[in-house]
Design a protein around this motif. Structure first.
Motif: not given
Length: 365
Positions: A342-347
């Motif tokens: 759900h949070y692929k945009q985060c590292r």
């Protein structure tokens, strides 16, 4: 070495009086405090004995009585010769032994398959194990909805196991939810009192279909499934609650004076670069875990994680530190799955060991 001998220990301080034997190699030594200590015979030295332990001389057999003269009736009472092995009767009665360091209460339910090779169809034996120096008076209750029935009641002596019943799979569901109520005490001597017990258990009945769940133990020669009731004086937490109680814990807010959940630390407006640090340990996010199953606790921890992530997604560069602990890695794996899904945009990466130790993940928005 015989009963009544006074002995000293070869490799330990102290000694006592021999009160009995367990097989040929182990003597039961009662010390000055009244504790019965099983000890190898070869590790004891006899320092005092008495006539009770000496072999008695064989009594000579009396001469056969001469027959009476004529037809007179034989009035002499028959004489019984003393048998060569006739000794003073031993009145020792074996009883449950007290062990050093066993004054902490340990109580368990145990289930043993009658035929472990046919675990999918065999009946099971149920036992109550008392691994302590206390006698325990108990009641075992089975639950069905809000009602319960008394299944077993009685006493289990110190350092013994008590057979309860043999049952088949068609009544296995009756063991799913049980409550053990008990009082521990010692007879004929002073003791430190224990708190009365009222422990609820939920037994995973699927384990009865899996061979690997039955393992070795100190209490049975056969593989057994053990369920702790009390461990070192600490009752296991109750592991079942009614649906309404679960809702109260997870949904309904507590009063202002007693918040159920400790909110995450949020960055201040004066220092927006300050990372958000969220401790997801169950003891931090829940006021109490009593009555909650591990899956319910995990779901609540993930709920806090998602809320924190969603609240900070619009702030690029924001660092979020989630402290999940090392443990078995279940919570960490669940967090990584959430991030990948759900949070692929985060590292994300492991957080600083110097600041947070093992068991923390840093997420950068």
């Amino acid at each position: 070495m015989k009963i009544g001998d006074k002995v000293r220990f070869l490799n330990d301080v102290g000694g006592g009086t021999v009160t009995g034997f367990q097989g040929k190699d182990v003597a039961i030594i009662r010390d000055d405090n009244g504790f019965d200590i099983p000890t190898l015979v070869r590790e004891c030295v006899v320092i005092e004995t008495d006539n009770y332990n000496f072999a008695r001389p064989t009594a000579p057999k009396p001469a056969a009585p001469k027959p009476a003269c004529g037809n007179a009736a034989k009035s002499a009472a028959p004489v019984h010769p003393i048998e060569e092995d006739d000794e003073r009767p031993i009145t020792f009665k074996p009883r449950a032994l007290e062990r050093r360091g066993a004054d902490k209460l340990n109580l368990m339910l145990a289930f043993v398959p009658v035929d472990v090779k046919a675990v999918s169809s065999t009946p099971f034996e149920a036992y109550l194990i008392n691994d302590s120096n206390y006698t325990v008076h108990f009641a075992l209750l089975c639950h069905e909805g809000a009602a319960c029935t008394l299944r077993h009641e009685g006493e289990v002596e110190a350092n013994t196991k008590l057979f309860l019943e043999e049952f088949t799979r068609d009544v296995l569901n009756e063991w799913e939810r049980v409550t053990v109520q008990a009082v521990a005490f010692k007879r004929d001597k002073s003791f430190l009192p224990k708190a009365p017990l009222n422990v609820g258990l939920r037994i995973d009945c699927t384990k009865f279909y899996k061979l690997h769940t039955f393992g070795e133990s100190d209490f049975f020669e056969e593989p057994a499934l053990l369920c702790d009731i009390v461990r070192d004086d600490r009752p296991v937490r109750s592991v079942f609650v009614e649906a309404g109680e679960m809702e109260d814990v997870l949904v309904k807010p507590k009063s202002a004076d007693h918040p159920a959940v400790q909110p995450a630390r949020k960055p201040t407006k004066d220092d927006p670069k300050q990372p958000v640090v969220v401790d997801l340990h169950a003891s931090e996010v829940l006021e109490s875990t009593s009555g909650l199953e591990p899956k319910d606790i995990l779901e609540y921890q993930l709920k806090i994680f998602r809320e924190t992530m969603d609240a900070n997604l619009k702030t690029r560069g924001r660092k979020l530190i989630f402290i999940h602990g090392k443990g078995e890695g279940v919570l960490r794996a669940a967090i990584l799955k959430e991030l990948k899904t759900h949070y692929k945009q985060c590292r994300w990466q492991d957080a600083s060991f110097r600041e947070y130790g093992f068991g923390a993940t840093q997420v950068t928005v």
